[in-house]
Design a protein around this motif. Structure first.
Motif, PDB file in Angstrom:
ATOM      1  N   ARG A  50       8.607  -3.031  14.800  1.00  0.00           N
ATOM      2  CA  ARG A  50       7.070  -3.124  14.657  1.00  0.00           C
ATOM      3  C   ARG A  50       6.506  -4.042  15.641  1.00  0.00           C
ATOM      4  O   ARG A  50       5.415  -3.685  16.277  1.00  0.00           O
ATOM      5  CB  ARG A  50       6.641  -3.732  13.382  1.00  0.00           C
ATOM      6  N   GLU A  51       7.168  -4.972  16.224  1.00  0.00           N
ATOM      7  CA  GLU A  51       6.713  -5.917  17.170  1.00  0.00           C
ATOM      8  C   GLU A  51       6.804  -5.179  18.664  1.00  0.00           C
ATOM      9  O   GLU A  51       5.909  -5.262  19.389  1.00  0.00           O
ATOM     10  CB  GLU A  51       7.882  -7.256  17.656  1.00  0.00           C
ATOM     11  N   ARG A  55       3.332  -4.758  20.557  1.00  0.00           N
ATOM     12  CA  ARG A  55       3.316  -5.011  21.950  1.00  0.00           C
ATOM     13  C   ARG A  55       2.765  -4.185  22.945  1.00  0.00           C
ATOM     14  O   ARG A  55       1.876  -4.279  23.658  1.00  0.00           O
ATOM     15  CB  ARG A  55       4.645  -5.597  22.588  1.00  0.00           C
ATOM     16  N   ARG A  56       3.135  -2.868  22.585  1.00  0.00           N
ATOM     17  CA  ARG A  56       2.836  -1.808  23.668  1.00  0.00           C
ATOM     18  C   ARG A  56       1.352  -1.311  23.277  1.00  0.00           C
ATOM     19  O   ARG A  56       0.406  -1.059  24.107  1.00  0.00           O
ATOM     20  CB  ARG A  56       3.746  -0.627  23.285  1.00  0.00           C
ATOM     21  N   ILE A 125       0.206  -4.555  11.980  1.00  0.00           N
ATOM     22  CA  ILE A 125       1.715  -3.747  12.480  1.00  0.00           C
ATOM     23  C   ILE A 125       2.628  -4.985  12.735  1.00  0.00           C
ATOM     24  O   ILE A 125       3.548  -5.427  12.100  1.00  0.00           O
ATOM     25  CB  ILE A 125       1.427  -2.958  13.228  1.00  0.00           C
ATOM     26  N   ASN A 126       1.914  -5.930  13.718  1.00  0.00           N
ATOM     27  CA  ASN A 126       2.720  -6.812  14.199  1.00  0.00           C
ATOM     28  C   ASN A 126       3.221  -7.883  13.128  1.00  0.00           C
ATOM     29  O   ASN A 126       4.323  -8.441  12.974  1.00  0.00           O
ATOM     30  CB  ASN A 126       1.951  -7.493  15.392  1.00  0.00           C
ATOM     31  N   ALA A 146       4.886   6.205  17.591  1.00  0.00           N
ATOM     32  CA  ALA A 146       6.110   6.030  18.461  1.00  0.00           C
ATOM     33  C   ALA A 146       6.085   7.131  19.564  1.00  0.00           C
ATOM     34  O   ALA A 146       6.587   6.672  20.561  1.00  0.00           O
ATOM     35  CB  ALA A 146       7.581   6.022  17.660  1.00  0.00           C
ATOM     36  N   ALA A 147       5.979   8.520  19.243  1.00  0.00           N
ATOM     37  CA  ALA A 147       5.898   9.336  20.063  1.00  0.00           C
ATOM     38  C   ALA A 147       4.890   9.192  21.268  1.00  0.00           C
ATOM     39  O   ALA A 147       4.957   9.453  22.315  1.00  0.00           O
ATOM     40  CB  ALA A 147       5.404  10.757  19.453  1.00  0.00           C
ATOM     41  N   ILE A 148       3.677   8.675  20.900  1.00  0.00           N
ATOM     42  CA  ILE A 148       2.732   8.487  21.851  1.00  0.00           C
ATOM     43  C   ILE A 148       2.840   7.422  22.768  1.00  0.00           C
ATOM     44  O   ILE A 148       2.492   7.415  24.020  1.00  0.00           O
ATOM     45  CB  ILE A 148       1.305   8.424  21.026  1.00  0.00           C
ATOM     46  N   LEU A 149       3.422   6.408  22.251  1.00  0.00           N
ATOM     47  CA  LEU A 149       3.862   5.139  23.105  1.00  0.00           C
ATOM     48  C   LEU A 149       5.372   5.218  23.768  1.00  0.00           C
ATOM     49  O   LEU A 149       5.196   4.411  24.707  1.00  0.00           O
ATOM     50  CB  LEU A 149       3.847   3.869  22.138  1.00  0.00           C
TER      51      LEU A 149
END
Ligand SMILES: [Zn+2]
Length: 150
Positions: A50-51, A55-56, A125-126, A146-149
């Motif tokens: 999640r971190e 962060r992204r 999220i963080n 996750a796929a996008i980032l």
């Protein structure tokens, strides 16, 4: 198991229309803890945390802010637009965290996927591993995110 008054109050906050147009839970029938557990398991499966995700998201929002409401090219396949809204919204965990209502819209042009998040989404999220309930307008699927980032 009987719920404590604190737990009752917390769950009310999560559903409260006072703080978020449709609440954070959407029409998800699971408890907030079940949602967090399931999403944490998914993140593990995806090999991320999640971190790292938060962060992204933070980096992309910070880059998007430079566009002053217009699309900004973050990378060859990533575009971001940040809409500034006035005011702040409190974290439902009630620990004196307030987030700007600023919204970031992100588009991955190569896989044709789009997501949006608020400052509060990044915080949730963080700090809490909470991606919100299914049906919430700000629910973020860890897999899609996750796929996008990536
Ligand atoms: Zn919080």
């Amino acid at each position: 198991m009987k719920k404590s008054p604190q737990q009752e109050k917390f769950e009310k906050m999560l559903d409260a229309s006072k703080f978020s147009a449709c609440g954070f839970m959407g029409n998800d029938k699971r408890t907030v803890w079940e949602i967090i557990d399931a999403d944490t398991a998914m993140l593990e499966k995806l090999g991320t945390t999640r971190e790292k995700i938060a962060r992204r998201m933070r980096e992309i929002t910070d880059q998007g802010i430079r566009g002053l409401g217009d699309w900004v090219k973050v990378s060859d396949t990533l575009m971001a637009m940040v809409n500034d809204a006035r005011g702040t919204i409190p974290c439902p965990w009630a620990h004196n965290v307030r987030c700007l209502k600023r919204i970031t819209i992100v588009e991955r042009t190569d896989i044709d996927k789009r997501v949006r998040w608020s400052e509060l989404s990044i915080h949730l999220i963080n700090d809490h591993g909470f991606f919100q309930g299914k049906g919430s307008p700000y629910r973020l699927e860890p897999e899609t995110l996750a796929a996008i980032l990536r």
